[in-house]
Motif scaffolding. Structure first.
Motif, PDB file in Angstrom:
ATOM      1  N   LEU A 164       0.815  -1.203   0.000  1.00 22.99           N
ATOM      2  CA  LEU A 164       0.000   0.000   0.000  1.00 22.99           C
ATOM      3  C   LEU A 164       0.855   1.261   0.000  1.00 22.99           C
ATOM      4  O   LEU A 164       0.436   2.298  -0.527  1.00 22.99           O
ATOM      5  CB  LEU A 164      -0.945  -0.008   1.201  1.00 22.99           C
ATOM      6  N   LEU A 165       2.051   1.203   0.581  1.00 22.27           N
ATOM      7  CA  LEU A 165       2.960   2.339   0.480  1.00 22.27           C
ATOM      8  C   LEU A 165       3.326   2.587  -0.984  1.00 22.27           C
ATOM      9  O   LEU A 165       3.300   3.726  -1.467  1.00 22.27           O
ATOM     10  CB  LEU A 165       4.226   2.072   1.300  1.00 22.27           C
ATOM     11  N   SER A 166       3.660   1.512  -1.683  1.00 26.91           N
ATOM     12  CA  SER A 166       3.974   1.641  -3.105  1.00 26.91           C
ATOM     13  C   SER A 166       2.768   2.157  -3.881  1.00 26.91           C
ATOM     14  O   SER A 166       2.896   3.011  -4.766  1.00 26.91           O
ATOM     15  CB  SER A 166       4.423   0.293  -3.663  1.00 26.91           C
ATOM     16  N   TYR A 167       1.600   1.646  -3.541  1.00 25.43           N
ATOM     17  CA  TYR A 167       0.364   2.053  -4.231  1.00 25.43           C
ATOM     18  C   TYR A 167       0.083   3.537  -4.021  1.00 25.43           C
ATOM     19  O   TYR A 167      -0.276   4.248  -4.963  1.00 25.43           O
ATOM     20  CB  TYR A 167      -0.781   1.204  -3.702  1.00 25.43           C
ATOM     21  N   ALA A 168       0.244   4.015  -2.794  1.00 23.94           N
ATOM     22  CA  ALA A 168       0.002   5.432  -2.512  1.00 23.94           C
ATOM     23  C   ALA A 168       0.957   6.326  -3.298  1.00 23.94           C
ATOM     24  O   ALA A 168       0.600   7.426  -3.724  1.00 23.94           O
ATOM     25  CB  ALA A 168       0.129   5.711  -1.015  1.00 23.94           C
ATOM     26  N   LEU A 169       2.173   5.831  -3.498  1.00 26.90           N
ATOM     27  CA  LEU A 169       3.192   6.626  -4.190  1.00 26.90           C
ATOM     28  C   LEU A 169       3.145   6.459  -5.706  1.00 26.90           C
ATOM     29  O   LEU A 169       3.380   7.418  -6.449  1.00 26.90           O
ATOM     30  CB  LEU A 169       4.584   6.213  -3.698  1.00 26.90           C
TER      31      LEU A 169
END
Length: 935
Positions: free
Chosen positions: A450-455
């Motif tokens: 989800l960190l990757s997705y947010a970025l």
């Protein structure tokens, strides 16, 4: 508790920190940190209140000791006494949740003791400290206006109302409750408390309760002598509800025996360290307060934190040595496991991964757990490995050198549930569900997916292997190397432990490294708030929905499958007649030969093969031109898909243990934030067809319960009206006017009253189509009108609503300039291909125009879903499904109306306070024994 250094002459201040937070939040307007958009309004108010307290707490009555006390969580020992304790309290606003830990950091930055204890409320800690301080000969001042704490006012203990700035004396307690502090709990037990859901005695309020307690002396005497009360109704109430009243007393009575394991000396008042305090305030970007602190301590204020540029390149990955998988540890005994867990507790964070027998979280068995508390240090705990080819869960022999699962999980549980230890996972929802089935509810959790997705939404996929290769230059071992594929595939339980250790510990360390790469990037990309309030909270919400599952009527679906088979056979016969020959309707090659060679229809090539396309779009165009065979093929394909996807497949998806179907939601699938339902997909059942309605009839509630559906009405059009600032549409939505009829009236100059349904239908097609950048070609197909006429409709639409064209042009410019667009809540959606040429450019442009609208709608329903579980906690109801703009619940019959009222309120106000729309959101609701009845 060690009492050294505290005694006669000592003065202890106990500050109700939780009350300070909520007062700060509700008293001040929303405030976000400029660098990343993180909500910090409550933190700012809290810091100002603490600063004022420090400056006011001087002179002869200054404290020698002080502490700020916080509630640890919403659940305490009182919930074991009474399940519904505080059940009616709404959940804290999403904007407030990320601020809770910051207020703890603020307290420590001010050099004040910061206290909270699991399973106990702040009031209990305050009560215990107050009682112990008094016993040691000291005096206590409780800084709070909480009525419950008034039980403590008396010898050596007073209260200070921080709002009014005045003391609360015994006489003022008497004025409020009609009794002195030592009998306040008795009065509260009788009167109950609607806010905390303390039941009390029905029909007895504070005034009557006080009269009774003053007459009989105390609560137990009153209940023992209830037969003596002359008033019949009051007498019977006390007799009938005696046990309920006693339970209420246990709920309201403060616990002065809270287990405290710190020395009183640690609460000694100390001046703040100016450098530490100013550094924290500067990071929060509280410039005014930073300057006040600098002035007070005659120190130079730090340089203000510079806001990040509008767009920055991603920081380089931390420079770590290459992974050395040979150093990984296999934990085979409890002593080793305890050593690792002690180290993790000291570190305060750990990357976690689970290994299981299946990708189905509802049926997979746990095989092992891997841990990584720092780079180069990872371990695997084997729990369910077997010798040979037999699966342990099918009767295989357990491999040697494994800790018994119950012992290992009992040791892991406190660490994985400890709110002070951050758990870092990749695709955390999977592991959360696995461990929840074993009685472990992980919290708090960070998710590198989800960190990757947010970025990086829309730039690439977010699987671990791809991210590891892209961002840390490491190739993960493919799982197929261990378990194989096809008919020879084994489960992870059959993988030798030494090989499993290398694979599983590698996953944990890769997760750790990805976290260290992604987490620092959030502020620069201005997506901290998106991650903390829209991504991270969804893990537990969706896990709960997926584990709840939905009940289906398999017999109904099987009957539909039979009917669909007959319908397909009929359509097949009709197609053969129209074609003049028999052919396989599922064969694109045979269909293409008939359409293009025998019938002579003009086709277009599809893909690299050079074959003429028989896609749905092509067939729809042929059908619109009056060709019957393509229309039959489309009907046949539609029925075939419903049969294979739903009526055939759903009965086989029923979990044998729960008797329900458990879908799985992909949080990081669509770039816009929309959730995707898989295994099985429950989001693509047709809404407006008879077949779709009949499939929804198979989704049912158990006896005594109903399915409840709440659906946003035209949410994307409403968001468009707001984002494009279209006065006519905003007025129509505000006044509740039929938006499609209004649009038709504006475009075609016809009155709303008595409007031809065909004209309204055309306006509706344009209203919805324009959000997706519909072309004249697409509109002509949808309305089955000539392309020139469709283009004329679109031109008229833009002339009437020029604001939409301006919005489209503005959004396209932004996408080309910065490479992404944002939703109203700050979600970043990248737009690769927006500056390309050729056919792809049109699709990229349409996607960029639609993304802020669809993404904002997705964000709104996410916010509603995140708030929902807490809001309906006191009801016999649960949230089961999300289908784009719709939420589906299951509730007991008696709870349907309260559920609708609560859920509608949350959904219609989910955007507040982060975003204030200039149009109202409207939610339609229904209930029934089946989803079809409810929808």
């Amino acid at each position: 508790m060690n009492d050294e250094g505290f005694g006669k002459g000592s003065h202890l201040h106990l500050i109700d920190g939780s009350a300070f937070i909520f007062r700060a939040y509700h008293a001040l307007p929303p405030l976000t940190r400029k660098s990343d958009g993180l909500p910090v309004g409550a933190v700012a108010g809290f810091c100002n209140m603490i600063w004022k307290y420090i400056n006011d707490a001087r002179g002869p009555d200054a404290p020698t000791h002080a502490a700020v006390i916080f509630d640890h969580s919403s659940k305490t020992f009182r919930n074991e006494i009474y399940d519904n304790y505080k059940a009616n309290r709404p959940p804290p606003p999403e904007e407030l949740k990320p601020q809770f830990p910051l207020t703890r950091e603020a307290t420590r930055a001010f050099n004040l003791a910061c206290l909270e204890i699991r399973d106990y409320e702040a009031d209990d800690i305050i009560a215990t400290l107050a009682c112990q301080a008094r016993e040691l000969g000291g005096t206590v001042t409780i800084i709070s206006s909480d009525k419950d704490l008034m039980q403590l006012v008396g010898d050596g203990v007073d209260m200070l109302d921080p709002i009014k700035g005045k003391s609360i004396t015994r006489d003022e307690v008497f004025e409020k409750f009609g009794v002195y502090p030592e009998r306040v709990a008795d009065v509260q037990a009788l009167a109950g408390d609607a806010v905390d859901n303390v039941p009390g005695a029905p029909g007895i309020g504070i005034k009557t309760a006080a009269q009774l307690i003053n007459e009989y002396g105390d609560l137990e005497s009153l209940l023992d002598r209830a037969e003596e009360i002359k008033q019949p109704k009051r007498r019977q109430t006390l007799i009938d509800h005696a046990e309920q009243i006693r339970i209420s007393k246990r709920l309201v009575q403060l616990d002065c025996q809270t287990p405290i394991d710190f020395a009183m000396a640690t609460l000694e008042v100390k001046d703040p360290n100016p450098a530490v305090l100013m550094d924290f305030l500067n990071q929060m970007e509280f410039r005014t307060l930073t300057n006040r602190v600098a002035e007070r301590f005659k120190a130079a204020p730090p340089e203000p934190v510079a806001p990040p540029p509008a767009e920055t390149s991603a920081p380089a990955a931390p420079q770590f040595p290459p992974l050395n998988c040979e150093n990984y540890v296999t934990i085979r005994d409890m002593d080793t496991l305890r050593q690792w867990l002690d180290a993790i507790a000291q570190k305060g964070m750990v990357a976690v991964d689970t290994e299981t027998t299946s990708l189905d979280e509802m049926q997979a068995e746990l095989v092992g757990v891997s841990l990584c508390p720092e780079v180069g240090m990872a371990a695997y705990i084997p729990l369910g490995h077997v010798e040979g080819t037999a699966d342990l869960f099918g009767g295989g022999a357990r491999s040697e050198g494994q800790i018994p699962m119950e012992e290992a999980l009992a040791a892991l549980k406190p660490v994985l549930e400890d709110p002070a230890i951050l758990k870092i996972l990749h695709n955390a929802k999977y592991d959360w569900k696995i461990l929840a089935r074993y009685g472990i509810r992980m919290s708090p959790v960070d998710d590198t997916m989800l960190l990757s997705y947010a970025l990086n939404a829309a730039l690439h996929n977010h699987g671990m292997d791809e991210l590891a290769q892209t961002y840390i230059g490491h190739r993960c071992q493919p799982i197929k190397e261990l378990i194989g594929s096809g008919k020879n595939q084994i489960t992870f339980a059959q993988v030798p432990i030494d090989k499993a250790t290398r694979y599983a510990a590698e996953d944990a360390e890769v997760t750790w490294r990805l976290w260290q790469h992604f987490k620092p990037q959030l502020p620069a990309a201005q997506v901290t708030t998106v991650y903390e309030t829209l991504e991270r909270p969804m893990i537990e919400v969706l896990a709960g929905m997926e584990m709840a599952g939905v009940r289906i009527d398999s017999d109904h679906l099987r009957a539909m499958s039979g009917a669909f088979a007959q319908k397909m056979a009929q359509l097949e016969d009709e197609a053969h007649t129209l074609a003049g020959t028999k052919f396989n309707l599922g064969s694109t090659k045979q269909l293409g030969d008939i359409l293009f060679n025998q019938m002579g229809l003009a086709g277009t090539k599809a893909g690299k093969s050079g074959a003429l396309s028989t896609s749905a779009d092509v067939l729809e165009d042929f059908a619109a031109e009056g060709h019957e065979l393509p229309a039959r093929i489309l009907d046949w394909r539609g029925i075939s898909k419903l049969k294979s996807t739903y009526t055939d497949a759903l009965p086989t998806s029923v979990n044998p243990e729960t008797g329900r179907v458990h879908t799985s939601y992909s949080i990081a699938g669509a770039a816009t934030g929309r959730l995707a339902s898989t295994d099985p997909n429950l989001q693509n059942i047709p809404v407006r067809t008879e077949e779709g309605r009949r499939i929804r009839e198979a989704f049912i509630a158990p006896e005594g319960r109903k399915l409840v559906s709440l659906d946003y009405s035209q949410i994307e059009l409403r968001i468009l009206a707001h984002m494009a600032d279209i006065p006519a549409l905003k007025q129509a939505f505000s006044e509740g006017i039929d938006i499609h009829a209004m649009t038709a009236s504006q475009m075609f100059g016809v009155p709303v009253e008595g409007m031809d349904p065909m004209i309204r239908r055309r306006a509706k097609a344009i209203n919805f189509g324009v959000i997706y950048g519909i072309s004249s070609f697409g509109l002509s197909r949808n309305l089955r009108i000539p392309r020139a006429e469709a283009q004329e409709f679109i031109d008229t639409y833009f002339k009437r609503f020029p604001e939409i064209r301006a919005y489209m042009d503005r959004t396209t410019r932004e996408a080309k300039t910065q490479g992404f667009v944002r939703t109203l809540f700050g979600r970043r959606i990248h737009t690769p291909g927006i500056s390309s040429s050729g056919p792809a450019a049109g699709g990229a442009r349409r996607a960029a125009i639609n993304a802020p609208i669809q993404g904002t709608a997705a964000d709104i329903i996410r916010r509603a879903m995140i708030r929902m579980p807490k809001a309906i906690e006191g009801l016999p109801a649960k949230m089961l499904l999300q289908v784009h703009d719709e939420l589906v619940f299951e509730a007991e019959d008696s709870a349907v109306e309260p559920l609708i009222a609560i859920a509608r309120e949350i959904m219609e106000n989910a955007h507040i306070p982060a975003v204030h729309l200039s149009v109202p959101l409207v939610v339609d609701a229904g209930a029934g024994r089946s989803w079809a009845e409810a929808h």
